[in-house]
Design a protein around this motif. Sequence first.
Motif, PDB file in Angstrom:
ATOM      1  N   SER A  44       0.855  -1.134  -0.089  1.00 11.64           N
ATOM      2  CA  SER A  44       0.053  -0.121  -0.035  1.00 11.64           C
ATOM      3  C   SER A  44       0.857   1.318  -0.054  1.00 11.64           C
ATOM      4  N   SER A  45       2.165   1.015   0.348  1.00  9.68           N
ATOM      5  CA  SER A  45       2.973   2.555   0.479  1.00  9.68           C
ATOM      6  C   SER A  45       3.031   2.875  -0.947  1.00  9.68           C
ATOM      7  N   ASP A  46       3.055   2.201  -2.126  1.00  3.96           N
ATOM      8  CA  ASP A  46       3.341   2.382  -3.555  1.00  3.96           C
ATOM      9  C   ASP A  46       2.191   3.310  -3.832  1.00  3.96           C
ATOM     10  N   LYS A  47       1.029   2.700  -3.461  1.00  8.30           N
ATOM     11  CA  LYS A  47      -0.439   3.368  -3.716  1.00  8.30           C
ATOM     12  C   LYS A  47      -0.530   4.704  -2.935  1.00  8.30           C
ATOM     13  N   ALA A  48      -0.344   4.743  -1.744  1.00  9.52           N
ATOM     14  CA  ALA A  48      -0.349   5.979  -0.993  1.00  9.52           C
ATOM     15  C   ALA A  48       0.691   7.186  -1.854  1.00  9.52           C
ATOM     16  N   ALA A  49       1.863   6.714  -2.207  1.00 13.56           N
ATOM     17  CA  ALA A  49       2.653   7.671  -2.829  1.00 13.56           C
ATOM     18  C   ALA A  49       2.134   8.299  -4.031  1.00 13.56           C
ATOM     19  N   VAL A  50       1.484   7.276  -5.011  1.00 11.73           N
ATOM     20  CA  VAL A  50       0.833   7.816  -6.394  1.00 11.73           C
ATOM     21  C   VAL A  50      -0.293   8.572  -5.929  1.00 11.73           C
ATOM     22  N   LEU A  51      -1.034   8.349  -5.003  1.00 11.46           N
ATOM     23  CA  LEU A  51      -2.237   9.146  -4.552  1.00 11.46           C
ATOM     24  C   LEU A  51      -1.703  10.479  -4.227  1.00 11.46           C
ATOM     25  N   ARG A  52      -0.803  10.625  -3.388  1.00 14.98           N
ATOM     26  CA  ARG A  52      -0.213  12.054  -2.880  1.00 14.98           C
ATOM     27  C   ARG A  52       0.030  12.861  -3.962  1.00 14.98           C
ATOM     28  N   HIS A  53       0.678  12.196  -5.126  1.00 16.58           N
ATOM     29  CA  HIS A  53       1.202  13.143  -6.252  1.00 16.58           C
ATOM     30  C   HIS A  53       0.164  13.173  -7.420  1.00 16.58           C
ATOM     31  N   ALA A  54      -1.104  12.684  -7.168  1.00 22.71           N
ATOM     32  CA  ALA A  54      -1.950  12.433  -8.213  1.00 22.71           C
ATOM     33  C   ALA A  54      -2.428  14.017  -8.825  1.00 22.71           C
ATOM     34  N   GLY A  55      -2.559  14.904  -7.938  1.00 25.34           N
ATOM     35  CA  GLY A  55      -2.948  16.076  -8.484  1.00 25.34           C
ATOM     36  C   GLY A  55      -1.806  16.741  -9.337  1.00 25.34           C
ATOM     37  N   LEU A  56      -0.628  16.434  -9.056  1.00 27.09           N
ATOM     38  CA  LEU A  56       0.467  16.878  -9.926  1.00 27.09           C
ATOM     39  C   LEU A  56       0.533  16.229 -11.168  1.00 27.09           C
ATOM     40  N   LEU A  57      -0.043  15.283 -11.398  1.00 27.01           N
ATOM     41  CA  LEU A  57       0.008  14.476 -12.699  1.00 27.01           C
ATOM     42  C   LEU A  57      -1.116  14.732 -13.535  1.00 27.01           C
ATOM     43  N   THR A  69       6.049   7.329 -16.170  1.00 23.10           N
ATOM     44  CA  THR A  69       5.722   5.845 -15.810  1.00 23.10           C
ATOM     45  C   THR A  69       7.096   5.181 -15.915  1.00 23.10           C
ATOM     46  N   GLU A  70       7.950   5.569 -17.115  1.00 22.98           N
ATOM     47  CA  GLU A  70       9.216   4.859 -17.032  1.00 22.98           C
ATOM     48  C   GLU A  70      10.006   4.859 -15.852  1.00 22.98           C
ATOM     49  N   THR A  71       9.945   6.088 -15.428  1.00 23.57           N
ATOM     50  CA  THR A  71      10.866   6.449 -14.145  1.00 23.57           C
ATOM     51  C   THR A  71      10.523   5.645 -13.015  1.00 23.57           C
ATOM     52  N   VAL A  72       9.072   5.598 -12.837  1.00 32.44           N
ATOM     53  CA  VAL A  72       8.619   4.881 -11.640  1.00 32.44           C
ATOM     54  C   VAL A  72       8.770   3.493 -11.654  1.00 32.44           C
ATOM     55  N   ARG A  73       8.820   2.747 -13.023  1.00 30.58           N
ATOM     56  CA  ARG A  73       8.970   1.564 -13.417  1.00 30.58           C
ATOM     57  C   ARG A  73      10.803   1.409 -12.672  1.00 30.58           C
ATOM     58  N   ARG A  74      11.522   2.095 -13.308  1.00 23.37           N
ATOM     59  CA  ARG A  74      12.847   1.892 -13.147  1.00 23.37           C
ATOM     60  C   ARG A  74      13.188   2.090 -11.515  1.00 23.37           C
ATOM     61  N   ARG A  75      12.535   2.941 -10.750  1.00 26.84           N
ATOM     62  CA  ARG A  75      12.871   3.283  -9.373  1.00 26.84           C
ATOM     63  C   ARG A  75      12.373   2.002  -8.625  1.00 26.84           C
ATOM     64  N   ARG A  76      11.297   1.232  -9.110  1.00 30.16           N
ATOM     65  CA  ARG A  76      10.870  -0.029  -8.206  1.00 30.16           C
ATOM     66  C   ARG A  76      12.181  -0.878  -8.494  1.00 30.16           C
ATOM     67  N   LEU A  77      12.766  -1.102  -9.698  1.00 31.96           N
ATOM     68  CA  LEU A  77      13.947  -2.143  -9.828  1.00 31.96           C
ATOM     69  C   LEU A  77      15.011  -1.705  -8.906  1.00 31.96           C
ATOM     70  N   PHE A  78      15.480  -0.253  -8.874  1.00 40.00           N
ATOM     71  CA  PHE A  78      16.883   0.189  -8.378  1.00 40.00           C
ATOM     72  C   PHE A  78      16.790   1.065  -7.472  1.00 40.00           C
ATOM     73  N   GLY A  79      15.411   1.531  -6.897  1.00 39.92           N
ATOM     74  CA  GLY A  79      15.341   2.512  -5.842  1.00 39.92           C
ATOM     75  C   GLY A  79      16.020   2.447  -4.690  1.00 39.92           C
ATOM     76  N   LYS A  80      16.161   1.350  -4.068  1.00 36.09           N
ATOM     77  CA  LYS A  80      16.788   1.245  -2.610  1.00 36.09           C
ATOM     78  C   LYS A  80      18.165   0.715  -2.454  1.00 36.09           C
ATOM     79  N   ARG A  81      18.679   0.525  -3.507  1.00 36.39           N
ATOM     80  CA  ARG A  81      20.047  -0.362  -3.685  1.00 36.39           C
ATOM     81  C   ARG A  81      21.019   0.702  -3.155  1.00 36.39           C
ATOM     82  N   ARG A  82      21.959   0.029  -2.131  1.00 42.63           N
ATOM     83  CA  ARG A  82      22.996   0.973  -1.682  1.00 42.63           C
ATOM     84  C   ARG A  82      23.940  -0.247  -1.284  1.00 42.63           C
TER      85      ARG A  82
END
Length: 85
Positions: A44-57, A69-82
């Motif tokens: 649900s955290s992804d859904k909440a983030a999308v809803l927060r930014h829905a007005g901006l989109l 959309t491409e950026t969101v897809r990439r972030r899911r793949l590589f977002g938290k890697r350290r």
Amino acid sequence: MATPCRHEEELLEEFRGLSEVEWAKLLKLVRFLKEEILPETPASSDKAAVLRHAGLLADLTPDEEQRFTETVRRRRLFGKRRVRL
């Protein structure tokens, strides 16, 4: 079922006799596992983030929407890697 104390004993037994360099590597590995592998993030955290930014989109052009959309897809793949090895 093993108790936390038992797990601690097992880990210490595995680490006994390791060099200082090996200890440092293991500590980095454990920190990585605790930060990246063990935490569970609710879906649900992804859904909440999308809803927060829905007005901006709402006013994006089709090209901007596609890039978003491409950026969101990439972030899911590589977002938290350290990696700190």
